[in-house]
Design an enzyme around this catalytic site. Structure first.
Site, mmCIF file in Angstrom:
data_model
loop_
_atom_site.group_PDB
_atom_site.id
_atom_site.type_symbol
_atom_site.label_atom_id
_atom_site.label_comp_id
_atom_site.label_asym_id
_atom_site.label_seq_id
_atom_site.Cartn_x
_atom_site.Cartn_y
_atom_site.Cartn_z
ATOM 1 C CE1 TYR A 78 33.491 34.648 41.050
ATOM 2 C CE2 TYR A 78 35.245 36.094 40.339
ATOM 3 C CZ TYR A 78 34.147 35.849 41.126
ATOM 4 O OH TYR A 78 33.727 36.810 42.000
ATOM 5 C CD GLU A 79 37.593 30.767 42.629
ATOM 6 O OE1 GLU A 79 38.125 29.628 42.662
ATOM 7 O OE2 GLU A 79 38.267 31.816 42.625
ATOM 8 N N GLY A 80 35.272 27.525 39.027
ATOM 9 C CA GLY A 80 34.598 26.345 38.510
ATOM 10 C C GLY A 80 33.241 26.723 37.975
#
Length: 595
Positions: A440-442
């Site tokens: 997550y978050e890229g």
């Protein structure tokens, strides 16, 4: 049951001896961060982490979050009281502007305590962590009205925040998002659409939840150029600023996932919910990236945090567990076996983890200091340099720390043998929880592409040029230091590998984007290894310089771990360079139907 001890002494060593934050009195808030205040903050944070957050980690994972028929969500037993203690202690407010209820203390201090909280209970710490990121976006891009209405309550911990980007059909490719925003007569917008994977999307910890939602205003350009960001509260504030009528936003379901079960990861439905524009129309990603960059720093620390708590438990187990005899002869002949720690391969695994943890902590705090310089320094040149470095290293912190963090949790689990696979020891939870941080978050592949595609060439390569010069300057300044000599040779060689890789990308990446893509992950880890080695050299220098006899064992461990990193971990840079130099030809040659 697993245990956890906050590494307060290590954090103080980094802040005081290595980063020397006392030398930055010109930064806003640093004059209040006296050594006794910093020590007191870290000690209290450690107590909260050890005494209230950590005991809830395993039972919270086992119980998970539960959704009722009306869409409300109940968090695990004890989470509400622990969150109240967290918020009541002012931990969310630590680095924020006093104008909005913050304490105005250095962000680097907040980064230190956030590691403690994540190690103790990653799932629970995400609720205030996401809130802090949402506050940062509000304070950077919000109107004064929005800031005054929402930020103080979020900083106080009465309200929490979320980030709503992902939709069922689009994750990384946000240009495909379908959530729409329709103008209302009062200047606000009606938000309609569905978001998935929304951490802390619905829960019972606070009286209101403030969603930051990406949506496309009707008639806006296609792709990412037509995306706007909106504040969409669960309850619309009334005239007094308190939760009023319920907005048309609801939790459709809780995602069934591999780990972080104590955090409510939700499918969120927006059915004409009232939203308020944050920042400019069609420039929502600019505003959201403030929160995303905050979140990426937080997620990088999560990788470190999981690695640290896994190491602590594996090291304790290796000291106590009797299994086999030492290869060089029995060390405890009066007992049926020697402890696991006598075996070189167990030591290899533990020192690989520790070598990463201590340098990773230094990286997190070093970047926390750069964030403070970038946002608080009166010197424009200093702000520019710090901002460049922060931008360059954010994908490294996120990608390298979480890749290594997960690998280290697996190594620590391996130390336990079969017991590591059993729930009650806690190691399998650390592995499961650490895995999400790579995604997550890229996702980490995206972090690597961001590094080579955007961060390296930005401003004519100014950031990477500055970093290479900084490490080169350190090597030159300490060339005659005999104590550091065993570290400086390997660091110099690896810096050469990084320089060669950078030149290769400049030459071959521009002519063939696939070359840059094929090299991205290896380059990210190569840059990460050089950075960690540089910080180990700085830590070793500080350890050699210290004359404090009360810390003799602590400083010996520092110097020894630095040598281990240089001898056993840093040589990986040669492998990374060799991979990069092969290019993309073979990688891209296999026809799709043969995969």
């Amino acid at each position: 049951m697993p245990s956890y001890k906050a590494p307060v002494e290590d954090a103080l060593f980094l802040l005081n001896d290595v980063l020397r934050i006392g030398d930055f009195g010109d930064l806003t808030g640093y004059s209040e961060a006296s050594p006794d205040i910093v020590a007191a903050v870290l000690e209290e944070a450690g107590k909260l982490a050890e005494e209230q957050l950590q005991p809830l980690n395993l039972p919270g994972d086992q119980e998970g979050c539960h959704r009722a028929g009306d869409g409300s969500v109940r968090t695990p037993k004890g989470f509400k009281a622990a969150f109240d203690a967290y918020a009541g202690g002012g931990w969310i407010s630590l680095p924020f502007d006093p104008e909005y209820g913050g304490q105005g203390l250095p962000y680097v201090l907040a980064a230190a305590v956030n590691e403690f909280f994540c190690s103790a209970n990653m799932a629970l710490s995400m609720y205030p962590g996401l809130t802090a990121g949402a506050v940062a976006a509000l304070l950077t891009h919000g109107s004064e009205e929005l800031k005054q209405l929402y930020a103080p309550k979020m900083i106080e911990g009465r309200w929490t925040g979320t980030m709503n980007l992902t939709e069922p059909h689009c994750g990384t490719d946000l240009g495909m998002l379908k959530t729409r925003a329709t103008r209302r007569d009062d200047g606000s917008f009606a938000i309609t659409g569905q978001k998935i994977f929304i951490s802390a999307g619905e829960h019972d910890l606070t009286e209101n939840i403030v969603h930051l939602v990406l949506a496309r205003i009707e008639g806006a350009p296609a792709g990412v150029k037509g995306i706007s960001l909106f504040v969409v509260p669960k309850f619309l504030p009334d005239a007094a600023g308190n939760p009023g009528i319920r907005n048309a936003v609801s939790c459709g379901s809780i995602e069934h996932k591999m780990g972080i079960h104590g955090n409510s990861t939700c499918v969120m439905n927006f059915d004409g919910a009232q939203g308020f524009l944050l920042g400019e129309e069609n420039r929502g990603l600019n505003a959201m990236f403030v929160m995303m960059n905050e979140a990426r720093l937080m997620v990088g620390v999560q990788g470190l945090s999981m690695s640290e708590v896994a190491y602590q438990n594996a090291a304790a187990y290796a000291r106590e567990r009797l299994q086999g005899r030492s290869l060089s002869g029995a060390k405890n002949p009066e007992k049926p076996a020697d402890p696991l720690l006598v075996h070189p391969d167990i030591r290899r695994a533990l020192l690989e983890i520790r070598g990463f943890n201590e340098a990773g902590r230094a990286l997190a705090l070093w970047l926390g200091l750069q964030s403070d310089i970038a946002h608080r320094s009166p010197d424009a040149k200093a702000r520019e340099k710090a901002s460049d470095l922060l931008g360059l290293m954010t994908p490294v912190l996120k990608g390298v720390m979480t890749d290594r963090g997960f690998d280290n949790c697996v190594k620590a689990q391996q130390v336990f043998g079969g017991h590591g696979y059993i729930v009650e020891w806690g190691m399998e939870q650390f592995v499961r929880d650490a895995r999400i941080a790579q995604i997550y978050e890229g996702a980490n592949g995206i972090q690597a592409l961001d590094l080579v595609g955007r961060k390296l060439p930005a401003n004519g390569g100014r950031a990477i040029t500055s970093f290479l010069a900084e490490v080169g300057g350190f090597l030159k300044a300490n060339d005659g230091d005999e104590a550091l000599k065993p570290l400086l040779g390997p660091l110099s060689a690896s810096l050469g590998h990084l320089q060669q890789a950078t030149l290769w990308l400049m030459k071959h990446g521009a002519s063939s984007p696939d070359n840059a893509g094929a090299a991205a992950t290896d380059y990210m880890h190569l840059l990460g290894l050089v950075t960690l080695a540089y910080l180990w050299a700085k830590m070793s220098k500080a350890a050699h310089a210290s004359q404090d006899p009360s810390r003799a064992d602590f400083l010996l461990a520092k110097r020894t771990c630095a040598l281990f990193f240089a001898e056993r971990i840093l040589p990986e840079t040669a492998l990374r360079l060799a991979r990069i130099a092969t290019g993309a030809e073979v990688m891209m040659s296999l026809p799709a139907e043969l995969f």
